[in-house]
Design an enzyme around this catalytic site. Structure first.
Site, mmCIF file in Angstrom:
data_model
loop_
_atom_site.group_PDB
_atom_site.id
_atom_site.type_symbol
_atom_site.label_atom_id
_atom_site.label_comp_id
_atom_site.label_asym_id
_atom_site.label_seq_id
_atom_site.Cartn_x
_atom_site.Cartn_y
_atom_site.Cartn_z
ATOM 1 N N ASN A 290 7.717 17.901 51.697
ATOM 2 C CA ASN A 290 8.880 17.741 50.819
ATOM 3 C C ASN A 290 8.769 16.357 50.191
ATOM 4 O O ASN A 290 8.996 15.350 50.856
ATOM 5 C CB ASN A 290 10.163 17.863 51.668
ATOM 6 C CG ASN A 290 11.400 17.488 50.884
ATOM 7 O OD1 ASN A 290 11.372 17.379 49.656
ATOM 8 N ND2 ASN A 290 12.508 17.274 51.595
ATOM 9 N N LYS B 152 10.546 15.026 47.908
ATOM 10 C CA LYS B 152 11.824 14.427 47.479
ATOM 11 C C LYS B 152 11.671 13.863 46.053
ATOM 12 O O LYS B 152 10.939 14.443 45.263
ATOM 13 C CB LYS B 152 12.282 13.378 48.488
ATOM 14 C CG LYS B 152 12.264 13.926 49.912
ATOM 15 C CD LYS B 152 12.968 13.083 50.917
ATOM 16 C CE LYS B 152 12.879 13.756 52.282
ATOM 17 N NZ LYS B 152 13.650 13.100 53.321
ATOM 18 N N HIS C 1 18.746 21.380 51.948
ATOM 19 C CA HIS C 1 18.276 20.176 52.642
ATOM 20 C C HIS C 1 19.471 19.263 52.912
ATOM 21 O O HIS C 1 20.412 19.217 52.110
ATOM 22 C CB HIS C 1 17.229 19.457 51.773
ATOM 23 C CG HIS C 1 16.575 18.317 52.495
ATOM 24 N ND1 HIS C 1 17.167 17.082 52.585
ATOM 25 C CD2 HIS C 1 15.413 18.237 53.190
ATOM 26 C CE1 HIS C 1 16.378 16.288 53.300
ATOM 27 N NE2 HIS C 1 15.304 16.967 53.673
ATOM 28 N N GLU D 202 19.960 16.245 52.508
ATOM 29 C CA GLU D 202 20.289 15.305 51.422
ATOM 30 C C GLU D 202 21.105 15.996 50.334
ATOM 31 O O GLU D 202 21.956 15.381 49.689
ATOM 32 C CB GLU D 202 19.000 14.688 50.860
ATOM 33 C CG GLU D 202 18.455 13.613 51.803
ATOM 34 C CD GLU D 202 16.945 13.481 51.825
ATOM 35 O OE1 GLU D 202 16.283 13.930 50.882
ATOM 36 O OE2 GLU D 202 16.428 12.913 52.815
ATOM 37 N N GLU E 20 16.154 20.310 60.980
ATOM 38 C CA GLU E 20 15.943 18.889 60.707
ATOM 39 C C GLU E 20 17.172 18.096 61.145
ATOM 40 O O GLU E 20 18.158 18.029 60.396
ATOM 41 C CB GLU E 20 15.722 18.665 59.212
ATOM 42 C CG GLU E 20 14.521 19.396 58.642
ATOM 43 C CD GLU E 20 14.044 18.749 57.351
ATOM 44 O OE1 GLU E 20 12.898 18.297 57.321
ATOM 45 O OE2 GLU E 20 14.816 18.691 56.390
ATOM 46 N N GLY F 155 13.665 10.349 58.004
ATOM 47 C CA GLY F 155 13.348 9.049 57.391
ATOM 48 C C GLY F 155 13.679 7.853 58.268
ATOM 49 O O GLY F 155 13.680 6.717 57.804
ATOM 50 N N SER G 61 10.900 12.765 60.491
ATOM 51 C CA SER G 61 9.965 11.723 60.942
ATOM 52 C C SER G 61 8.692 12.267 61.598
ATOM 53 O O SER G 61 8.178 11.689 62.555
ATOM 54 C CB SER G 61 10.665 10.742 61.892
ATOM 55 O OG SER G 61 11.651 10.002 61.195
HETATM 56 P P1 PGA Z 1 10.841 12.607 56.795
HETATM 57 O O1 PGA Z 1 11.685 13.680 55.955
HETATM 58 O O2 PGA Z 1 9.602 13.283 57.304
HETATM 59 O O3 PGA Z 1 10.568 11.496 55.851
HETATM 60 O O4 PGA Z 1 11.731 12.176 57.951
HETATM 61 C C1 PGA Z 1 11.760 15.023 56.358
HETATM 62 C C2 PGA Z 1 12.616 15.804 55.397
HETATM 63 O O5 PGA Z 1 13.621 15.275 54.917
HETATM 64 O O6 PGA Z 1 12.305 16.974 55.088
#
Ligand code: PGA
Length: 246
Positions: free
Chosen positions: A8, A10, A94, A96, A164, A170, A208
Site C-alpha cells: 500500500n 499511500k 483503510h 486512514e 491492521e 507506521g 509495521s
Molecule cells: P505500515 O502501513 O506498514 O507503514 O505500518 C501499513 C498500512 O497502513 O497498510
C-alpha cells in the site's frame, strides 16, 4: 494457498520513482515465485505501474474505490475506472480513510459490494485503536467491524480481510503473533457465521511489517499474507518480506 504480499503505497511515488522501483523489483522476481504479489499505488499512477509490470506476476490494485460507477463525486475514482487499467483488487476502508474521511462500516460495505459486483477483490481493512486494545475489547471491536463491513454478495473467496491494528500502522510497534492469531481466528469464525463458509478466506496482517519481523506473522497458518505500507516503497525490503512467506 500462496500467501499474498500486498503493498500500500499511500500518497507516495512519482514517475521517476516508479521506473526505478519497477526496474529493481523486476530484476529480483522470477515467474515461479511461491507467493502472490500486489501493489496498490495512488490512483493517478495506476496506469504507469500497470504498464511497468505488464506480463509479470505483479498484480495492481487501487487504494480506494467508490460505491458508485459514475456520478457527481468530485475527486473520487470508480471501480470501472480502475478496472479499465487492469486493477484486480481495491483496498477498502483503510484506517486512514476511516479516520480522515469518516468512512463508516456502512460505507465500507457499499464500496466492497460494488467491487465484488464488478469482479474486483476488495481488501476490507479492520483494526482497533490502542485504547480499545488496552481495554481488552480488540476482539469484539474487530468482530463488529467485520460483521458490518462484509457485503451481501460476499462469498469466502471473493474478498480479503486485512487486520491492521491502528496503533501498529507506521509506528514500528507490532502485536505478538498470539495476538494476531487470536484476532484472525475470531475473524474466520465471524465470517463463517455471517456467510456460512470461510474455507477460502484470506486474512492479511498489516502494521509495521518489515523484513525483520515478516516471518513472525507469515509463518502463522491464520495469516494469508501481509499488507505492507512503508516497506513496500523499498524494492529490497518488499522482496525480502515476500521471501519470508515461503
Ligand atoms: P505500515 O502501513 O506498514 O507503514 O505500518 C501499513 C498500512 O497502513 O497498510
Amino acid at each position: 494457498m500462496k500467501k499474498l504480499i500486498a503493498g500500500n503505497w499511500k500518497m507516495n511515488g512519482s514517475l521517476d520513482f516508479i521506473k526505478e522501483f519497477a526496474d529493481n523489483l523486476k530484476n529480483k522476481l522470477n515467474e515461479t515465485e511461491e507467493f502472490d504479489m500486489l501493489i496498490c499505488p495512488p490512483s493517478i499512477y495506476i496506469p504507469e505501474l500497470a504498464n511497468s509490470f505488464k506480463n509479470t506476476m505483479v498484480k495492481i490494485g487501487a487504494e480506494d474505490s467508490h460505491f458508485e460507477n459514475k456520478g457527481a463525486y468530485t475527486g473520487d475514482t470508480s471501480i470501472s475506472m480502475i478496472k479499465d487499467f487492469g486493477c484486480e483488487y481495491s483496498i477498502i476502508g483503510h484506517s486512514e480513510r476511516r479516520e480522515h474521511y469518516t468512512e463508516t462500516n456502512e460505507i465500507v460495505n457499499k464500496k466492497a459490494h460494488k467491487a465484488i459486483e464488478n469482479n474486483i477483490i476488495p481488501i476490507i481493512c479492520v483494526g482497533e485503536k490502542l485504547d480499545i486494545r488496552e481495554n481488552g475489547n480488540a476482539v469484539s471491536f474487530v468482530k463488529k467491524q467485520v460483521e458490518e463491513s462484509i457485503p451481501e454478495n460476499a462469498n469466502d473467496g471473493n474478498f480479503i480481510i486485512a487486520y491492521e491494528p491502528v496503533w501498529a500502522i507506521g509506528t514500528g510497534k507490532i502485536p505478538t503473533p498470539d495476538q494476531v492469531d487470536e484476532i484472525h481466528k475470531s475473524i474466520t469464525e465471524t465470517v463463517k457465521d455471517k456467510i456460512g463458509n470461510a474455507d477460502n478466506l484470506k486474512i492479511l496482517y498489516g502494521g509495521s511489517v518489515k523484513p525483520e519481523n515478516a516471518k513472525e506473522f507469515l509463518s502463522l497458518d491464520s495469516v494469508g499474507g501481509v499488507l505492507v505500507g512503508g516497506a513496500s516503497l523499498k524494492p529490497d525490503a518488499f522482496y525480502e518480506i515476500a521471501k519470508a512467506s515461503i
